[in-house]
Design a protein around this motif. Structure first.
Motif, mmCIF file in Angstrom:
data_model
loop_
_atom_site.group_PDB
_atom_site.id
_atom_site.type_symbol
_atom_site.label_atom_id
_atom_site.label_comp_id
_atom_site.label_asym_id
_atom_site.label_seq_id
_atom_site.Cartn_x
_atom_site.Cartn_y
_atom_site.Cartn_z
ATOM 1 N N UNK A 65 31.912 -23.986 0.751
ATOM 2 C CA UNK A 65 33.058 -23.076 1.119
ATOM 3 C C UNK A 65 32.414 -21.797 2.178
ATOM 4 N N UNK A 66 31.295 -21.786 2.537
ATOM 5 C CA UNK A 66 30.790 -21.093 3.668
ATOM 6 C C UNK A 66 31.079 -21.737 4.858
ATOM 7 N N UNK A 67 31.265 -22.833 5.063
ATOM 8 C CA UNK A 67 31.479 -23.628 6.419
ATOM 9 C C UNK A 67 30.257 -23.325 7.462
ATOM 10 N N UNK A 68 29.250 -23.157 6.952
ATOM 11 C CA UNK A 68 28.136 -22.701 7.609
ATOM 12 C C UNK A 68 26.752 -23.827 7.849
ATOM 13 N N UNK A 69 27.061 -24.819 6.837
ATOM 14 C CA UNK A 69 25.947 -25.643 6.719
ATOM 15 C C UNK A 69 26.521 -27.228 6.987
ATOM 16 N N UNK A 70 25.887 -28.093 7.697
ATOM 17 C CA UNK A 70 26.120 -29.306 8.258
ATOM 18 C C UNK A 70 25.263 -30.593 7.672
ATOM 19 N N UNK A 71 24.385 -30.357 6.957
ATOM 20 C CA UNK A 71 23.459 -31.282 6.455
ATOM 21 C C UNK A 71 23.797 -31.891 5.197
ATOM 22 N N UNK A 72 22.813 -32.369 4.397
ATOM 23 C CA UNK A 72 23.231 -33.201 3.229
ATOM 24 C C UNK A 72 22.621 -32.215 1.963
ATOM 25 N N UNK A 73 22.919 -32.835 0.970
ATOM 26 C CA UNK A 73 22.381 -32.103 -0.377
ATOM 27 C C UNK A 73 21.589 -32.982 -1.450
ATOM 28 N N UNK A 74 20.814 -32.343 -2.343
ATOM 29 C CA UNK A 74 20.446 -32.989 -3.372
ATOM 30 C C UNK A 74 20.688 -32.072 -4.596
ATOM 31 N N UNK A 75 21.259 -32.341 -5.551
ATOM 32 C CA UNK A 75 21.825 -31.616 -6.896
ATOM 33 C C UNK A 75 20.750 -31.755 -7.949
ATOM 34 N N UNK A 76 20.030 -30.840 -8.392
ATOM 35 C CA UNK A 76 19.098 -31.254 -9.434
ATOM 36 C C UNK A 76 19.603 -31.465 -10.674
ATOM 37 N N UNK A 77 20.980 -30.738 -10.997
ATOM 38 C CA UNK A 77 21.566 -30.724 -12.424
ATOM 39 C C UNK A 77 20.792 -29.803 -13.298
ATOM 40 N N UNK A 78 20.324 -28.726 -12.999
ATOM 41 C CA UNK A 78 19.478 -27.767 -13.701
ATOM 42 C C UNK A 78 18.312 -27.070 -12.860
ATOM 43 N N UNK A 79 17.765 -26.520 -13.841
ATOM 44 C CA UNK A 79 16.357 -25.920 -13.060
ATOM 45 C C UNK A 79 15.226 -25.934 -14.017
ATOM 46 N N UNK A 80 13.913 -25.998 -13.593
ATOM 47 C CA UNK A 80 12.775 -25.975 -14.514
ATOM 48 C C UNK A 80 12.960 -24.879 -15.474
ATOM 49 N N UNK A 81 12.901 -25.273 -16.621
ATOM 50 C CA UNK A 81 12.821 -24.075 -17.952
ATOM 51 C C UNK A 81 11.826 -24.588 -19.019
ATOM 52 N N UNK A 82 10.609 -24.511 -18.899
ATOM 53 C CA UNK A 82 9.578 -25.124 -20.109
ATOM 54 C C UNK A 82 10.170 -24.609 -21.514
ATOM 55 N N UNK A 83 10.591 -23.462 -21.502
ATOM 56 C CA UNK A 83 10.976 -22.858 -22.909
ATOM 57 C C UNK A 83 12.374 -23.663 -23.427
#
Length: 198
Positions: free
Chosen positions: A96-114
């Protein structure tokens, strides 16, 4: 009076949604059963359809109905820049920012050892393979500025160190503790423009 088992099951099902407690879940269940049978049928149908058709993009891991999502399939995107985000919602806000023209990788989360979420659960092996495919020259870390998001960004930065890839982090135009999904497009665009090495 005892709540019927099927009604209790519906209430508990609504509680799996983020931010929905017992009162809200009960209110939603009663609303659908009392006033909106058509809405309940549509909700059940849409959920079943989505569960049957939605899968992960083979390249970026976001949600799609095809093997590769529209962004990854687009010849207009710059394959030398890869932006790493936590969720598909974060990807949507970045777009939605329309300021990025590259590709992505979606982690589907974040590190959370707990919470038992380590590198395997957020597909860091797939990210490493994608980032070192010979096309990617820069990886932009656009994880949230939470403790877990920062830890994830640091881990990915260390993982990519020495691979000949420039690693940058979006700038702190975002509030500390904030989440990308809830930030306005102007602030996010500025953060993307002013990214810094990780």
């Amino acid at each position: 009076m005892r709540t019927p088992d099927s009604l209790e099951e519906l209430i508990q099902a609504f509680r799996c949604l983020p931010g929905v407690g017992p009162k809200s879940a009960t209110r939603m269940a009663y609303h659908l059963l009392q006033r909106d049978h058509a809405g309940a049928t549509r909700l059940a149908s849409a959920l079943g359809e989505a569960l049957g058709r939605i899968r992960h993009c083979a390249r970026c891991n976001t949600f799609t109905e095809s093997e590769v999502c529209g962004i990854c399939a687009s010849p207009r995107r710059d394959p030398s820049i890869l932006c790493v985000v936590e969720t598909p919602a974060d990807l949507l806000v970045m777009e939605q920012t329309q300021s990025y023209g590259g590709l992505y990788f979606v982690l589907m989360g974040r590190l959370s050892p707990l919470d038992g979420i380590g590198p395997r659960e957020i597909h860091l092996d797939r990210l490493l393979k994608r980032a070192t495919d010979g096309l990617v020259k820069e990886v932009i870390l656009a994880t949230n500025f939470t403790v877990e998001g920062e830890a994830t960004a640091h881990y990915v930065s260390e993982m990519l160190a020495g691979k000949g890839i420039r690693v940058s982090r979006i700038a702190r135009g975002l509030p500390v503790g904030g989440e990308i999904e809830h930030v306005d497009a102007g602030t996010l665009a500025q953060a993307l423009i002013e990214r810094r090495p990780a």
